[in-house]
Every structure is written in C-alpha cells, then in structure tokens.
Design an enzyme around this catalytic site. Structure first.
Site, PDB file in Angstrom:
ATOM      1  N   ASP A  11       0.870  -1.179   0.000  1.00 44.64           N
ATOM      2  CA  ASP A  11       0.000   0.000   0.000  1.00 44.64           C
ATOM      3  C   ASP A  11       0.900   1.220   0.000  1.00 44.64           C
ATOM      4  O   ASP A  11       2.106   1.116   0.268  1.00 44.64           O
ATOM      5  CB  ASP A  11      -0.887  -0.023   1.263  1.00 44.64           C
ATOM      6  CG  ASP A  11      -1.788   1.203   1.320  1.00 44.64           C
ATOM      7  OD1 ASP A  11      -2.380   1.554   0.284  1.00 44.64           O
ATOM      8  OD2 ASP A  11      -1.878   1.832   2.389  1.00 44.64           O
ATOM      9  N   SER A  12       0.315   2.369  -0.253  1.00 40.29           N
ATOM     10  CA  SER A  12       1.100   3.599  -0.195  1.00 40.29           C
ATOM     11  C   SER A  12       1.570   3.885   1.231  1.00 40.29           C
ATOM     12  O   SER A  12       2.498   4.656   1.419  1.00 40.29           O
ATOM     13  CB  SER A  12       0.260   4.768  -0.705  1.00 40.29           C
ATOM     14  OG  SER A  12      -0.959   4.826   0.002  1.00 40.29           O
ATOM     15  N   CYS A  74      -3.999  -1.081  -1.963  1.00 40.70           N
ATOM     16  CA  CYS A  74      -4.257   0.329  -2.233  1.00 40.70           C
ATOM     17  C   CYS A  74      -5.353   0.502  -3.300  1.00 40.70           C
ATOM     18  O   CYS A  74      -5.210   0.005  -4.424  1.00 40.70           O
ATOM     19  CB  CYS A  74      -2.949   0.954  -2.714  1.00 40.70           C
ATOM     20  SG  CYS A  74      -3.045   2.712  -3.039  1.00 40.70           S
ATOM     21  N   GLU A 150      -5.648   8.673   9.408  1.00 35.73           N
ATOM     22  CA  GLU A 150      -4.282   8.329   9.829  1.00 35.73           C
ATOM     23  C   GLU A 150      -3.917   8.965  11.153  1.00 35.73           C
ATOM     24  O   GLU A 150      -3.145   8.420  11.925  1.00 35.73           O
ATOM     25  CB  GLU A 150      -3.265   8.790   8.775  1.00 35.73           C
ATOM     26  CG  GLU A 150      -3.158   7.823   7.662  1.00 35.73           C
ATOM     27  CD  GLU A 150      -2.000   8.118   6.728  1.00 35.73           C
ATOM     28  OE1 GLU A 150      -1.180   8.998   7.004  1.00 35.73           O
ATOM     29  OE2 GLU A 150      -1.953   7.421   5.705  1.00 35.73           O
ATOM     30  N   CYS A 184     -11.064   2.986  -0.679  1.00 36.30           N
ATOM     31  CA  CYS A 184      -9.743   3.418  -0.217  1.00 36.30           C
ATOM     32  C   CYS A 184      -9.410   2.594   1.026  1.00 36.30           C
ATOM     33  O   CYS A 184     -10.292   2.341   1.856  1.00 36.30           O
ATOM     34  CB  CYS A 184      -9.800   4.910   0.111  1.00 36.30           C
ATOM     35  SG  CYS A 184      -8.341   5.526   0.967  1.00 36.30           S
ATOM     36  N   HIS A 186      -8.144   3.237   3.761  1.00 33.93           N
ATOM     37  CA  HIS A 186      -8.369   3.828   5.080  1.00 33.93           C
ATOM     38  C   HIS A 186      -9.826   3.827   5.535  1.00 33.93           C
ATOM     39  O   HIS A 186     -10.106   3.889   6.725  1.00 33.93           O
ATOM     40  CB  HIS A 186      -7.910   5.292   5.070  1.00 33.93           C
ATOM     41  CG  HIS A 186      -6.443   5.492   4.929  1.00 33.93           C
ATOM     42  ND1 HIS A 186      -5.706   4.933   3.914  1.00 33.93           N
ATOM     43  CD2 HIS A 186      -5.582   6.204   5.690  1.00 33.93           C
ATOM     44  CE1 HIS A 186      -4.442   5.300   4.055  1.00 33.93           C
ATOM     45  NE2 HIS A 186      -4.339   6.069   5.112  1.00 33.93           N
TER      46      HIS A 186
HETATM   47  N1  DGL Z   1      -3.850   3.876   0.081  1.00 36.21           N
HETATM   48  C1  DGL Z   1      -4.510   4.876  -0.704  1.00 36.21           C
HETATM   49  C2  DGL Z   1      -5.751   4.268  -1.360  1.00 36.21           C
HETATM   50  O1  DGL Z   1      -6.262   3.249  -0.919  1.00 36.21           O
HETATM   51  C3  DGL Z   1      -4.890   6.089   0.131  1.00 36.21           C
HETATM   52  C4  DGL Z   1      -3.728   6.928   0.575  1.00 36.21           C
HETATM   53  C5  DGL Z   1      -2.977   7.585  -0.567  1.00 36.21           C
HETATM   54  O2  DGL Z   1      -3.517   8.491  -1.227  1.00 36.21           O
HETATM   55  O3  DGL Z   1      -1.846   7.170  -0.788  1.00 36.21           O
HETATM   56  O4  DGL Z   1      -6.221   4.778  -2.334  1.00 36.21           O
END
Ligand code: DGL
Length: 264
Positions: A11-12, A74, A150, A184, A186
């Site tokens: 993931d990012s 992600c 976060e 997403c 999160h």
């Molecule tokens: N992990 C990213 C997503 O699920 C969200 C956070 C980001 O923008 O990097 O799209």
C-alpha cells in the site's frame, strides 16, 4: 500440497494494514510480507505514470522477499495501475473486481456509490467494472479523510470526521444508491461514522472482499501455507509508521524495518 511462501501486501502507507488484519482473521496460518511506501505517499494525488512506476517498485521489493501472490491493497493502485504493471512472475490481485462483485450481489436499486482518492475516482475503474453488470455508479473523491483517519481522528474527534463526511457524502443525496464501496484502504476505519450518516446503506470493505477472494484462489490452487509470521517494511521512518499503525491494526503492536525503495 501447500506453499509456505508469504502473501505479499503493499500500500502507499498505513491503510493496507486493514488488509493484513483481514488476512489474520480469514487465514491466520499464512505468512505475510507487508510493504508500506510511507516515503512516497500519498499516491491518491499523483499522476497515473507515477502510480504505475511506484507500484512496480513496490512489487519488485515484495518479489525480493519471495512471496507467492501479491495483494495491491491500495485502492488507488488497484484503480489506476493494475492492468499496466510489469509482469513479475506471480499473480497480483487488486481490490476493484472483488469489491464490485460484492456490490453487484448487494444492490437492489442497481445504483452503487464509490468513495476513494482523487486518482481512484478520476480513473472510473469501479464505474467501468460496475457497468459490465448493468449497474450505475455515482462517485465522490474524499481526499481529506485519509489524513484525518491516519491521525486517529475517528477515535479522538469523531465529530470533526462526521462533519467532513457529511460534506462529501451529500453527493449521494437523492442518488438512489443502496450500496457504497469504500474504495480506499483507510475508509473501513470510519465505517461506523459513515453508517451513522447513511443508516441502512450496505458498505463494501474493498480490502476485506479482496482477501476473501484471495483465500479462494490459494485454496483452489493448493497454495495455502502455514508460515504464520508477518513482517512489515516501510520506505520512511519505522518509528513513525509503528506509532500510527495502532489505528489500523486493532491495537496489535507492529515492528517495522525501513528499506530504501529506490533500490528496487
Ligand atoms: N492507500 C490509498 C488508497 O487506498 C490512500 C492513501 C494515498 O492516497 O496514498 O487509495
């Protein structure tokens, strides 16, 4: 037959820990290698080219740890990059198709909402997949939510998150949707607050749906394993990641190792 190599998850940053949590709950015996690209986040505001290039590097790192399958937890990578990735030798799973499959079986109105990052919404990946089943999509980008989640605001300042959510979710007023895809990583952390604003709405947790499908693939292909342990890697300070990880890991303590992602 079994395959004791780990499942790779990337993931990012932190949000993919929701996928690890789902793996721990649905496949507790599996080993996991997690990579959070904390040094280069956010992905959701980047160009498609950058997202593809970052995702290829993330996958090369996971392949260096000898994983048997990869989950792009992600939502942004899954939407923008999945069919543009370089071949890596193992199957790479995204979250779009599993989430859409769940939404298709849940909707009665034939209209489904999607919330995600700017890049996810602009890609229209969920909309295009839903259209294959004759389902209409209505989407809203919710970029502020990532940072609020976060920083633990769902627990410490739920009123602020609710105010922000109300502004974003008003997009769906009178839209006729009965199912909302949390597109997403999160957003499952804010699920209870979304439910408070949209009672009766079916909420689809993308990473959970993807992990359910991944379990099916491992089972069908005799690839289940019992390596058990989970290793965490990040591309910025491990301490910063560990401190924020509790929001996503249901309190499970996490120890991470910092790597240089530019080497991959
Ligand atoms: N992990 C990213 C997503 O699920 C969200 C956070 C980001 O923008 O990097 O799209």
């Amino acid at each position: 037959m079994s395959d004791n190599r780990a499942i790779g998850v990337f993931d990012s940053g932190l949000g993919g820990l929701c996928a690890v949590r789902a793996i721990h709950s649905l496949m507790p015996d599996e080993g996991v290698v997690y990579f959070g690209d904390t040094g280069r986040l956010p992905y959701g505001t980047r160009s498609n080219e950058k997202i593809v290039s970052f995702a290829n590097g993330d996958i090369r790192f996971l392949m260096s740890r000898d994983v048997k399958i990869i989950l792009a937890a992600c939502g942004t990578v899954s939407s923008v990059a999945l069919d543009r990735l370089s071949p890596c030798g193992v199957r790479v799973f995204g979250v779009v198709k599993p989430a859409v499959a769940a939404a298709v079986s849940s909707t009665a109105t034939g209209r489904v909402g999607i919330i995600g990052t700017d890049a996810t919404v602009m890609s229209r990946a969920f909309d295009i997949e839903l259209a294959k089943y004759g389902i209409e999509a209505v989407s809203a980008a919710c970029p502020l939510l990532v940072s609020l989640i976060e920083n633990g605001f769902c627990a410490t300042h739920p009123d602020i998150v609710t105010t922000v959510l109300r502004a974003y979710l008003s997009r769906f007023d009178d839209s006729g949707i009965d199912t909302l895809i949390l597109g997403c990583t999160h957003f499952p952390i804010a699920e209870h607050l979304i439910r408070g604003i949209m009672p009766g709405m079916t909420l689809i947790d993308t990473t959970y749906e993807a992990v359910k499908q991944l379990k099916g693939v491992l089972t069908d292909n005799n690839m289940c394993g019992n390596a058990g342990k989970t290793e965490y890697f990040v591309s910025d300070s491990a301490i910063g990641f560990e401190n924020k990880a509790a929001v996503f890991s249901a309190g499970e303590p996490i120890k991470a190792v910092q790597i240089n992602i530019e080497d991959y």
